[in-house]
Design a protein around this motif. Structure first.
Motif, PDB file in Angstrom:
ATOM      1  N   ILE A 174      -2.887   1.283   7.938  1.00 20.54           N
ATOM      2  CA  ILE A 174      -3.712   0.782   6.843  1.00 20.54           C
ATOM      3  C   ILE A 174      -2.915   0.883   5.547  1.00 20.54           C
ATOM      4  O   ILE A 174      -2.393   1.946   5.202  1.00 20.54           O
ATOM      5  N   GLY A 175      -2.791  -0.244   4.858  1.00 19.26           N
ATOM      6  CA  GLY A 175      -2.091  -0.259   3.582  1.00 19.26           C
ATOM      7  C   GLY A 175      -2.942   0.334   2.483  1.00 19.26           C
ATOM      8  O   GLY A 175      -4.157   0.120   2.449  1.00 19.26           O
ATOM      9  N   LEU A 176      -2.314   1.070   1.601  1.00 11.95           N
ATOM     10  CA  LEU A 176      -3.017   1.683   0.477  1.00 11.95           C
ATOM     11  C   LEU A 176      -2.797   0.830  -0.760  1.00 11.95           C
ATOM     12  O   LEU A 176      -1.714   0.794  -1.335  1.00 11.95           O
ATOM     13  N   PHE A 177      -3.855   0.102  -1.143  1.00 15.65           N
ATOM     14  CA  PHE A 177      -3.792  -0.755  -2.330  1.00 15.65           C
ATOM     15  C   PHE A 177      -4.015   0.093  -3.582  1.00 15.65           C
ATOM     16  O   PHE A 177      -4.893   0.950  -3.587  1.00 15.65           O
ATOM     17  N   PRO A 178      -3.206  -0.088  -4.662  1.00 20.26           N
ATOM     18  CA  PRO A 178      -2.157  -1.083  -4.873  1.00 20.26           C
ATOM     19  C   PRO A 178      -0.762  -0.587  -4.486  1.00 20.26           C
ATOM     20  O   PRO A 178       0.232  -1.224  -4.810  1.00 20.26           O
ATOM     21  N   LEU A 179      -0.665   0.577  -3.802  1.00 20.01           N
ATOM     22  CA  LEU A 179       0.632   1.105  -3.412  1.00 20.01           C
ATOM     23  C   LEU A 179       1.203   0.295  -2.254  1.00 20.01           C
ATOM     24  O   LEU A 179       0.483  -0.171  -1.388  1.00 20.01           O
ATOM     25  N   SER A 180       2.508   0.157  -2.210  1.00 17.83           N
ATOM     26  CA  SER A 180       3.158  -0.610  -1.147  1.00 17.83           C
ATOM     27  C   SER A 180       3.538   0.301   0.014  1.00 17.83           C
ATOM     28  O   SER A 180       4.677   0.310   0.487  1.00 17.83           O
ATOM     29  N   ILE A 181       2.580   1.072   0.482  1.00 14.29           N
ATOM     30  CA  ILE A 181       2.819   1.959   1.615  1.00 14.29           C
ATOM     31  C   ILE A 181       1.653   1.860   2.586  1.00 14.29           C
ATOM     32  O   ILE A 181       0.558   1.426   2.220  1.00 14.29           O
ATOM     33  N   SER A 182       1.919   2.240   3.826  1.00 16.07           N
ATOM     34  CA  SER A 182       0.880   2.244   4.853  1.00 16.07           C
ATOM     35  C   SER A 182       0.836   3.615   5.507  1.00 16.07           C
ATOM     36  O   SER A 182       1.841   4.324   5.570  1.00 16.07           O
ATOM     37  N   ILE A 183      -0.365   3.976   5.992  1.00 19.65           N
ATOM     38  CA  ILE A 183      -0.519   5.233   6.709  1.00 19.65           C
ATOM     39  C   ILE A 183      -1.188   4.942   8.047  1.00 19.65           C
ATOM     40  O   ILE A 183      -1.868   3.925   8.195  1.00 19.65           O
ATOM     41  N   PRO A 184      -1.010   5.806   9.049  1.00 23.06           N
ATOM     42  CA  PRO A 184      -1.674   5.586  10.341  1.00 23.06           C
ATOM     43  C   PRO A 184      -3.184   5.513  10.176  1.00 23.06           C
ATOM     44  O   PRO A 184      -3.769   6.227   9.354  1.00 23.06           O
ATOM     45  N   GLY A 185      -3.818   4.665  10.968  1.00 29.09           N
ATOM     46  CA  GLY A 185      -5.260   4.511  10.892  1.00 29.09           C
ATOM     47  C   GLY A 185      -6.005   5.806  11.136  1.00 29.09           C
ATOM     48  O   GLY A 185      -7.010   6.090  10.470  1.00 29.09           O
ATOM     49  N   TRP A 186      -5.518   6.627  12.085  1.00 31.42           N
ATOM     50  CA  TRP A 186      -6.207   7.877  12.391  1.00 31.42           C
ATOM     51  C   TRP A 186      -6.197   8.822  11.194  1.00 31.42           C
ATOM     52  O   TRP A 186      -7.179   9.515  10.927  1.00 31.42           O
ATOM     53  N   LEU A 187      -5.084   8.828  10.443  1.00 33.33           N
ATOM     54  CA  LEU A 187      -4.998   9.703   9.271  1.00 33.33           C
ATOM     55  C   LEU A 187      -5.941   9.226   8.177  1.00 33.33           C
ATOM     56  O   LEU A 187      -6.622  10.031   7.526  1.00 33.33           O
ATOM     57  N   PHE A 188      -6.001   7.914   7.977  1.00 31.70           N
ATOM     58  CA  PHE A 188      -6.934   7.359   7.002  1.00 31.70           C
ATOM     59  C   PHE A 188      -8.369   7.724   7.376  1.00 31.70           C
ATOM     60  O   PHE A 188      -9.162   8.120   6.512  1.00 31.70           O
ATOM     61  N   GLY A 189      -8.707   7.578   8.659  1.00 34.74           N
ATOM     62  CA  GLY A 189     -10.070   7.860   9.104  1.00 34.74           C
ATOM     63  C   GLY A 189     -10.480   9.294   8.848  1.00 34.74           C
ATOM     64  O   GLY A 189     -11.566   9.569   8.337  1.00 34.74           O
TER      65      GLY A 189
END
Length: 281
Positions: free
Chosen positions: A134-149
């Motif tokens: 999952i991308g973190l808007f407005p940052l140009s980075i993504s994190i695993p979906g499980w961590l976001f959840g």
């Protein structure tokens, strides 16, 4: 997340059209928004659904529709339009029911927005696609979906307790949990593929829901955020304040009629009373 399906597009169109009508007509907005008193006292249950198609302003609407655009495609294409719609509306109603339970003693509490339904779609994606990022808007980075959840659930739990931020954390949390559970009912094999992540997200959510049902006082918290609430003006605060001020004005007009008769009202006061009588029908 791309390849938005036809149902996702239709939901976006419906949200924009319904919200625009609410932007241009306060009577329409207050007839269909989520309001505890109207639902519990007047049994106006349609508001559990219609409130999810209203938004406070264009920024609120655009942010939600962007999230729906990017996350709806994978779920709709994987499960099909019917199951996708079931997840969307189950999450919408589930989020509102949790919000209704938490705020059942606050008669003037009200809220709007599709966030509960969209959180359901996002968490359905997390359950169905273990490797998603999952991308973190407005940052140009993504994190695993499980961590976001996991992070989102913990933040929502704390947000409900301390009432921080501009969001209805209770509706978001309820929608997220329902979306994940319904997706797993439709595709049980996903649990075997992603059980560790699902349990990490579901267990703290279920424990928290159990606590607020059996021990409502756990919602009380005293911290820097809660002490500063009087200085924090959120979306829900704005809607609630407008509602309370409107009710005070109606009470003033009714008191004036009681003391001096209908003929004492100005043209503007008569118009306000007429609009109010139409809104409560």
């Amino acid at each position: 997340m791309t390849n938005t399906g036809i149902v996702g597009i239709l939901l976006i169109i419906a949200n924009v059209a319904f919200s625009y009508k609410g932007f241009t007509s306060s009577l329409f907005f207050y007839k269909y928004n989520f309001e505890v008193e109207k639902i519990l006292v007047y049994k106006d249950y349609k508001r559990l659904v219609t409130s999810g198609f209203l938004h406070v302003n264009w920024m609120h609407l655009i942010f939600n529709m962007l999230a729906l655009y990017f996350f709806s495609g994978p779920v709709e294409n994987y499960l099909g339009p019917v199951q996708f719609l079931i997840i969307y509306f189950a999450s919408l109603v589930g989020g509102d029911l949790l919000s209704l339970f938490i705020h059942k003693n606050q008669s003037f509490y009200s809220s709007v927005g599709a966030s509960g339904a969209i959180c359901g779609i996002i968490f359905a994606s997390i359950a169905l696609f273990p490797g998603m990022s999952i991308g973190l808007f407005p940052l140009s980075i993504s994190i695993p979906g499980w961590l976001f959840g996991i992070a989102y659930v913990l933040y929502s739990v704390y947000g409900i307790k301390s009432r921080i931020g501009n969001s209805g954390h209770d509706a978001h949390l309820g929608g997220a949990l329902i979306g994940m559970l319904v997706a797993l009912l439709f595709h049980p094999a996903a649990f075997a593929q992603n059980y560790f992540t699902i349990l990490l997200i579901a267990i703290p959510t279920i424990i928290f829901l159990y606590l607020i049902i059996t021990r409502p006082h756990v919602l009380l918290i005293d911290n820097a955020f809660s002490r500063a609430r009087k200085n924090h003006y959120s979306i829900d605060h704005k809607v609630n304040e407008e509602k309370i001020n409107s009710q005070k004005e109606i009470d003033r007009i009714l008191d004036k009629i009681n003391k001096h008769g209908m003929s004492s009202l100005s043209r503007q006061e008569k118009e306000k009373l007429k609009r109010y009588s139409q809104s409560v029908k």
